[in-house]
Write a protein that holds these residues in place. Structure first.
Motif, short mmCIF file in Angstrom:
data_model
loop_
_atom_site.label_atom_id
_atom_site.label_comp_id
_atom_site.label_asym_id
_atom_site.label_seq_id
_atom_site.Cartn_x
_atom_site.Cartn_y
_atom_site.Cartn_z
N PRO A 136 75.52 -44.63 14.96
CA PRO A 136 74.81 -43.36 14.72
C PRO A 136 75.72 -42.35 14.01
O PRO A 136 76.12 -41.33 14.57
N TRP A 138 75.26 -40.07 12.03
CA TRP A 138 74.76 -38.69 11.95
C TRP A 138 75.02 -37.89 13.22
O TRP A 138 74.92 -36.67 13.22
N LEU A 139 75.37 -38.58 14.30
CA LEU A 139 75.66 -37.91 15.57
C LEU A 139 77.15 -37.76 15.82
O LEU A 139 77.56 -37.07 16.75
N GLU A 140 77.95 -38.45 15.02
CA GLU A 140 79.38 -38.48 15.26
C GLU A 140 80.12 -37.84 14.09
O GLU A 140 79.72 -37.97 12.94
N SER A 141 81.17 -37.15 14.40
CA SER A 141 82.00 -36.55 13.37
C SER A 141 83.15 -37.50 13.07
O SER A 141 84.23 -37.41 13.66
#
Length: 175
Positions: A136, A138-141
């Motif tokens: 994911p 888009w959820l993780e930097s």
């Protein structure tokens, strides 16, 4: 009415055309066309490593239709890589009776907006995980090295990472 029929079976075969085919309402019209093989396989498989079906956000074609389209066009090894979701098309391929014509390898296309699109395969989907276990992003930097480490962890030592759309700005530069 009278029709022109064009038929094809992928790039390995000649196309065929039949002109003046008359079709009458309520009747069956039989037509036989021969599509000559012009590029022999010689033990190789025809592969497409960047295919999407309905699980992808940009794929409207149902999974069944995607597999039938692959079989009809001579794609024997579709590496189905839906965007950001892991799905195994293998059971469906067998249920459709196409297992003698094609093999599938589960994969995923990571659609990172900044770093580009990457196909990863083979990757076994995990139905207990969101999106089958796709990363994911888009959820993780994640910075670029961390993202590539996660991708390598997903595919393992023997997996393949494919860069899609390498002309995307910032993906590949030539001096």
């Amino acid at each position: 009415g009278e029709y022109i029929i064009n038929a094809g079976h992928g790039p390995r075969h000649e196309r065929a055309t039949a002109e003046g085919v008359t079709v009458t309402a309520g009747e069956t019209t039989a037509l036989t066309l021969e599509l000559a093989e012009v590029i022999p396989r010689d033990g190789w498989l025809a592969m497409d490593s960047h295919i999407h079906g309905a699980p992808s956000f940009d794929g409207a074609l149902p999974m069944e239709d995607r597999l039938v389209a692959c079989a009809a066009t001579g794609v024997q090894l579709p590496l189905v890589t839906d965007h950001d979701v892991l799905v195994d098309y293998g059971p469906l391929l067998r249920a459709l009776g196409l297992a003698e014509r094609a093999w599938t390898v589960p994969g995923v296309e990571l659609t990172t907006m900044i770093r580009g699109h990457f196909d990863l395969f083979p990757v076994a989907p995990d139905p207990a995980q969101p999106n089958g276990g796709a990363i994911p992003w888009w959820l993780e930097s994640l910075d670029t090295p961390a993202l590539f480490e996660r991708m390598r962890g997903l595919i393992g030592e023997a997996g393949l990472l494919q860069v899609n759309h390498p002309r995307t700005p910032g993906m590949v530069a030539f001096a």
